[in-house]
Design an enzyme around this catalytic site. Structure first.
Site, short mmCIF file in Angstrom:
data_model
loop_
_atom_site.label_atom_id
_atom_site.label_comp_id
_atom_site.label_asym_id
_atom_site.label_seq_id
_atom_site.Cartn_x
_atom_site.Cartn_y
_atom_site.Cartn_z
CG ASP A 12 28.10 -2.61 82.62
OD1 ASP A 12 27.35 -3.00 83.53
OD2 ASP A 12 28.65 -3.40 81.82
CG ASP A 172 29.28 -4.83 78.37
OD1 ASP A 172 28.32 -4.40 79.05
OD2 ASP A 172 29.66 -6.02 78.41
#
Length: 215
Positions: A12, A172
């Site tokens: 990400d 996250d």
């Protein structure tokens, strides 16, 4: 964490590789000012990012007292303002360069997989000196659906030539966990990102790490 048994990794961007809240804060403030609206708070932005720009703009308009009818104008303004400042108020997290080097040293093929529009993601990776680590960069507009849908992960695995079970998702937020579980990918979260105001430890990842170089 042992990287044996993995052929590839999907990583990400916002909240994982780069702290981009400052960029969002500036671009949104300028967008709202153009609409005659007051800026939203940094804490609100931290809770709201991660589900794509469309969601961010709609949520920000509601928070600032705007109306749904202003969305198209707000979207166009935001695109202009974000492109103009992309990367200027953001910073690569400690341990990221070392972590990406470690993944590559173990022979893993890497793709950046974000809900951010791809053009902005490519621009940010280049600005922060991270682009060369990734064989591919996929954004929230690269596929028909975004994370937490598994489609982006499955398509990214196809592009990397790796099986989901041998492809590590690094993110996250719970979006990354939900997408990874549905796709069949193992998943690790960083503890410092933007998990919609919730601790990363509550998202159900296989492991939570404090720095990317702890992989």
């Amino acid at each position: 964490m042992s990287l044996l048994g993995f052929d590839a990794a999907l990583v990400d961007l916002d909240g994982t590789l780069v702290d981009t809240i400052g960029d969002f804060e500036v671009a949104l403030a300028r967008t709202l000012a153009d609409l005659g609206l007051a800026p939203v708070g940094r804490a609100f932005i931290e809770r709201t990012v991660g589900q794509g720009s469309e969601h961010l703009i709609r949520s920000t308009l509601a928070e600032a007292g705007g109306t749904p009818a202003q969305y198209d104008t707000a979207w166009a303004l935001y695109q202009q303002h974000y492109q103009a400042i992309n990367g200027q108020a953001s910073a690569v997290y400690p341990g990221v360069i070392e972590g990406l080097n470690r993944l590559q040293a173990h022979g893993l093929r890497l793709a950046c997989l974000t809900n951010k529009p791809r053009a902005f993601a490519v621009q940010l990776l280049a600005a922060k000196g991270l682009a060369s680590f990734f064989a591919h960069c996929f954004g929230g507009d690269s596929f028909e659906r975004k994370k937490p849908d598994p489609m982006p992960l499955l398509r990214a695995c196809e592009a990397l030539g790796s099986m989901p079970a041998r492809t590590l998702m690094v993110g996250d937020s719970r979006n990354d966990v939900q997408a990874a579980r549905a796709a069949g990918c193992p998943v690790v979260l960083v503890s410092y990102g933007y998990n919609h105001g919730e601790p990363a430890a509550h998202a159900g990842a296989d492991r939570v790490i404090d720095r990317l170089d702890l992989l």
